[in-house]
Design a protein around this motif. Sequence first.
Motif, PDB file in Angstrom:
ATOM      1  N   GLN A   1      45.189  52.721  51.459  1.00  0.00           N
ATOM      2  CA  GLN A   1      43.889  52.314  50.941  1.00  0.00           C
ATOM      3  C   GLN A   1      43.968  52.287  49.427  1.00  0.00           C
ATOM      4  O   GLN A   1      44.724  53.050  48.823  1.00  0.00           O
ATOM      5  CB  GLN A   1      42.788  53.282  51.391  1.00  0.00           C
ATOM      6  N   LYS A   2      43.176  51.412  48.812  1.00  0.00           N
ATOM      7  CA  LYS A   2      43.200  51.359  47.353  1.00  0.00           C
ATOM      8  C   LYS A   2      42.520  52.607  46.776  1.00  0.00           C
ATOM      9  O   LYS A   2      41.324  52.820  46.955  1.00  0.00           O
ATOM     10  CB  LYS A   2      42.483  50.118  46.840  1.00  0.00           C
ATOM     11  N   VAL A   3      43.305  53.435  46.110  1.00  0.00           N
ATOM     12  CA  VAL A   3      42.761  54.600  45.416  1.00  0.00           C
ATOM     13  C   VAL A   3      43.001  54.487  43.917  1.00  0.00           C
ATOM     14  O   VAL A   3      42.459  55.252  43.133  1.00  0.00           O
ATOM     15  CB  VAL A   3      43.377  55.921  45.947  1.00  0.00           C
ATOM     16  N   SER A   4      43.827  53.515  43.513  1.00  0.00           N
ATOM     17  CA  SER A   4      44.133  53.316  42.105  1.00  0.00           C
ATOM     18  C   SER A   4      44.124  51.823  41.815  1.00  0.00           C
ATOM     19  O   SER A   4      44.721  51.038  42.554  1.00  0.00           O
ATOM     20  CB  SER A   4      45.509  53.916  41.763  1.00  0.00           C
ATOM     21  N   ILE A   5      43.434  51.411  40.749  1.00  0.00           N
ATOM     22  CA  ILE A   5      43.297  49.989  40.462  1.00  0.00           C
ATOM     23  C   ILE A   5      44.592  49.438  39.881  1.00  0.00           C
ATOM     24  O   ILE A   5      45.425  50.170  39.342  1.00  0.00           O
ATOM     25  CB  ILE A   5      42.114  49.706  39.521  1.00  0.00           C
ATOM     26  N   THR A   6      44.760  48.127  39.997  1.00  0.00           N
ATOM     27  CA  THR A   6      45.991  47.483  39.551  1.00  0.00           C
ATOM     28  C   THR A   6      45.679  46.221  38.761  1.00  0.00           C
ATOM     29  O   THR A   6      44.652  45.571  38.965  1.00  0.00           O
ATOM     30  CB  THR A   6      46.884  47.078  40.747  1.00  0.00           C
ATOM     31  N   SER A   7      46.588  45.884  37.849  1.00  0.00           N
ATOM     32  CA  SER A   7      46.555  44.602  37.146  1.00  0.00           C
ATOM     33  C   SER A   7      47.868  44.465  36.409  1.00  0.00           C
ATOM     34  O   SER A   7      48.685  45.389  36.372  1.00  0.00           O
ATOM     35  CB  SER A   7      45.377  44.518  36.157  1.00  0.00           C
ATOM     36  N   ARG A   8      48.067  43.319  35.783  1.00  0.00           N
ATOM     37  CA  ARG A   8      49.287  43.093  35.007  1.00  0.00           C
ATOM     38  C   ARG A   8      49.165  43.636  33.580  1.00  0.00           C
ATOM     39  O   ARG A   8      50.117  43.572  32.814  1.00  0.00           O
ATOM     40  CB  ARG A   8      49.614  41.594  34.963  1.00  0.00           C
TER      41      ARG A   8
ATOM     42  N   MET B   1      32.969  40.203  42.606  1.00  0.00           N
ATOM     43  CA  MET B   1      34.263  40.674  43.106  1.00  0.00           C
ATOM     44  C   MET B   1      34.268  42.189  43.290  1.00  0.00           C
ATOM     45  O   MET B   1      34.793  42.707  44.282  1.00  0.00           O
ATOM     46  CB  MET B   1      35.370  40.248  42.139  1.00  0.00           C
ATOM     47  N   ALA B   2      33.671  42.893  42.336  1.00  0.00           N
ATOM     48  CA  ALA B   2      33.621  44.349  42.437  1.00  0.00           C
ATOM     49  C   ALA B   2      32.738  44.785  43.603  1.00  0.00           C
ATOM     50  O   ALA B   2      33.089  45.698  44.359  1.00  0.00           O
ATOM     51  CB  ALA B   2      33.117  44.951  41.135  1.00  0.00           C
ATOM     52  N   ARG B   3      31.589  44.135  43.751  1.00  0.00           N
ATOM     53  CA  ARG B   3      30.654  44.514  44.811  1.00  0.00           C
ATOM     54  C   ARG B   3      31.293  44.391  46.189  1.00  0.00           C
ATOM     55  O   ARG B   3      31.118  45.267  47.052  1.00  0.00           O
ATOM     56  CB  ARG B   3      29.407  43.622  44.737  1.00  0.00           C
ATOM     57  N   LEU B   4      32.050  43.327  46.414  1.00  0.00           N
ATOM     58  CA  LEU B   4      32.674  43.127  47.725  1.00  0.00           C
ATOM     59  C   LEU B   4      33.632  44.260  48.065  1.00  0.00           C
ATOM     60  O   LEU B   4      33.686  44.720  49.212  1.00  0.00           O
ATOM     61  CB  LEU B   4      33.407  41.782  47.745  1.00  0.00           C
ATOM     62  N   GLU B   5      34.383  44.744  47.072  1.00  0.00           N
ATOM     63  CA  GLU B   5      35.311  45.841  47.352  1.00  0.00           C
ATOM     64  C   GLU B   5      34.585  47.179  47.468  1.00  0.00           C
ATOM     65  O   GLU B   5      34.975  48.036  48.264  1.00  0.00           O
ATOM     66  CB  GLU B   5      36.395  45.907  46.266  1.00  0.00           C
ATOM     67  N   ILE B   6      33.528  47.371  46.688  1.00  0.00           N
ATOM     68  CA  ILE B   6      32.759  48.614  46.799  1.00  0.00           C
ATOM     69  C   ILE B   6      32.106  48.696  48.174  1.00  0.00           C
ATOM     70  O   ILE B   6      32.027  49.769  48.784  1.00  0.00           O
ATOM     71  CB  ILE B   6      31.704  48.701  45.681  1.00  0.00           C
ATOM     72  N   GLU B   7      31.647  47.557  48.690  1.00  0.00           N
ATOM     73  CA  GLU B   7      31.063  47.542  50.034  1.00  0.00           C
ATOM     74  C   GLU B   7      32.090  47.963  51.080  1.00  0.00           C
ATOM     75  O   GLU B   7      31.746  48.644  52.055  1.00  0.00           O
ATOM     76  CB  GLU B   7      30.522  46.143  50.347  1.00  0.00           C
ATOM     77  N   GLN B   8      33.345  47.596  50.892  1.00  0.00           N
ATOM     78  CA  GLN B   8      34.385  48.020  51.831  1.00  0.00           C
ATOM     79  C   GLN B   8      34.584  49.533  51.769  1.00  0.00           C
ATOM     80  O   GLN B   8      34.812  50.179  52.794  1.00  0.00           O
ATOM     81  CB  GLN B   8      35.698  47.306  51.507  1.00  0.00           C
TER      82      GLN B   8
END
Length: 301
Positions: A29-36, A260-267
Amino acid sequence: MPEFRTGLIALIGRPNVGKSTLINALVGQKVSITSRKAQTTRHRVRGVLTRPDAQYVFVDTPGLQWQRRSLLSDRMNAAAVSLIGEVDVVGLMIDARGWRPEDERIVRLLPRAPDGGGRVVLIINKIDQLHSRDRLLPLIETSRHLYPFADIVPVSAERGDQLDELLQVLRAKLPPGAPLFDQDQLTDRSVRFIAAELVREKAIRLLGDEIPYGLAVTIERWTESEGRALIEATVWVERESHRGIVIGADGGKLKEIGTMARLEIEQVLEKPVHLDLWVKLCQRWRDDPAQMARLGYGLRE
C-alpha cells in the motif's frame, strides 16, 4: 516453526533510486509518496510488513543530496545519516545503471567497524531498465570492492521482481523479538499525514522543477462521519509568483491537484471525500526554523 524476528530497516540512497517505491511495493500500500523530484520524501516514514515469521519495519528516508542547500535539506540529510546507527539493518539503494559519485559519497557514511558491513545490504534497483542482465555481474563485482556488503540483491521495485528474495536476506539479519506494531498496521503515520502528503505529491508531479522544493501542505480542518469526510488543506509556497502557478488559469491547476489527491484519499479512507485547497505564501520557510516547525518540519521530524 521458525523463530519470530523483527526490527528496523533503513533504506538510504541518493534521490530517485526508488526507496519510496520499494517500501510501497513491499508493504502492499502507498505509505510514502513518490515523484522524480529530489527529496520528495521529507519525513521518516515507517512502512510495516508482517509475515508469520517476521515483522519488517522499513524506514523511508529523504534522498541524500548536497546540491540544493537549505536548512530543511541539511536537516533531512542529517536525519537520514543519523538513522544509520539507529536501525538493525541498512539497505543502501543504487540504480542498476551503475554507481555515481553521490552513491560513493554515501558509502563513506556507512559504518567502518570490522562487523559494520554485516548489517548493510546493497539493493540494486531498476533492473527492469537494463537492456541486458549481463551488466549486473560486473556491477555486483565492482560493488564488492567498494564496501563489505553483507549481501547484494538486485530488484525491480516497480515490477516487484525479486522482492521475496530481498525479504529472505533481510529477515536473516533481523534480531529475534516480538512485533513492534499490530499485525494489521501498515505505517506509523496518521491518515491526516498521508492525506497532506498525497496533496503534496500531486502538486509536485503537476508543477515545474523549481516550485516543488518550496511547497508544503498542512491540514486545516478534518471532519469525518461514517459516510463522508470533509478536508480543508493549505498549499504553502515561498514566492508570491508561485501562487498563481499553483492556482493556474481560472483555478484549473489547483483543481487538477485537488481532484487527483481526493481520489487517492478516498481509497485510503474508503469513503467519499470533499477536499478544499487554499494556496498561501510563507516566504523562505525552508530556512526559518520557526516556520518549518509550524509547517510540520520541526527537529523531531
